[in-house]
Enzyme design. Sequence first.
Site, PDB file in Angstrom:
ATOM      1  N   HIS A 264       3.081  -0.014 -10.237  1.00 38.68           N
ATOM      2  CA  HIS A 264       1.492  -1.027 -10.378  1.00 38.68           C
ATOM      3  C   HIS A 264      -0.082   0.141 -11.957  1.00 38.68           C
ATOM      4  CE1 HIS A 264      -0.272  -5.078  -8.865  1.00 38.68           C
ATOM      5  NE2 HIS A 264      -0.738  -4.842 -10.007  1.00 38.68           N
TER       6      HIS A 264
ATOM      7  N   ARG B  98       2.639 -10.097 -11.160  1.00 40.33           N
ATOM      8  CA  ARG B  98       2.756  -9.591 -10.153  1.00 40.33           C
ATOM      9  C   ARG B  98       3.390  -9.725  -9.241  1.00 40.33           C
ATOM     10  NH1 ARG B  98      -1.360  -8.473 -10.758  1.00 40.33           N
ATOM     11  NH2 ARG B  98      -3.616  -8.956 -10.005  1.00 40.33           N
TER      12      ARG B  98
END
Length: 313
Positions: free
Chosen positions: A276, A228
């Site tokens: 991502h 993350r």
Amino acid sequence: MEKGKILLALTGIHPQRWHELLSAEREVVLEPNGADDPSITYAVVWKQKPNLLSSLPNLRVIFSIGAGVDHVFADPGLPDVPIVKIVADNLTQHMVEYVVWRVLDHHRQAMLYRGQQQKKIWHEPPQRVAGDISVGIMGLGSLGRAAASALLSLGFAVNGWSRSERPMKGVSTYSGETGLIPFLNATDILVVLLPLTPDTKGIVNYGVLKELRKRNGLGGSVLINAGRGRLQKDADILRALDDGTLKEASLDVFEVEPLPKTSPLWSHPKVFVTPHAAATSDPAHLVPIMLRQMAAFERGQKLENLVDREAGY
């Protein structure tokens, strides 16, 4: 137990394919019919609007479409119902591929070779065997353990760190606050796969990066973050790269996403950036898992992959 409707609440992801697949077996809505819609029994979410779920009286289960659930807990009106995170072979395979790809890229000195190619330099630097390189994985959940197994099969020495002790055959495991520094001191390539919780926010900072082993077969320590973005401090990574604390970094996640065009990470010569994309949530693989869980729950069976609210993952 009545089936009820599924509320599909996705932000930043187009809902069409998710809606099509869920609708094959269930009635799906994109908005509740009023704040206290009694017809909704399940919510499939990604970064749902704040307080959207807070007053649905018959909501039984919340399903996250990703392995991470920090986006669910960001809702200040989150109701007290079970939360299920997705664990899928497809998602795990994608993450393992990403981790192995980036570890091998750094291990085989790809950044050096790409630079040599641009300058038309024909030079073969020394290459260490995988067993001389220690890969440390922060986060030994299902994704971390799968990545560790793949790296072990390639001959790398593998360390693992987690909040609590999680033994794994062939892996040198460390845990808790007392185990963090010894873990870092024994690690050449740091792979971050932690969940985002209040305890892990900003954990990849300059102080942590300074503890990585620098005298190694790579000629310096390496960071790979596929967990993350808010686990890391972007400015600290840049500082570590610029002063030699880090040799290189592969970053799939960032404090702010999409990564702003003004970020120096885009053009830094020691950084490899992906958007991502390490492990994307594929509805064709994930929706059947959700539907099976719903049907089993209605038969009185226990839900799988439940989130521990206290731990935050």
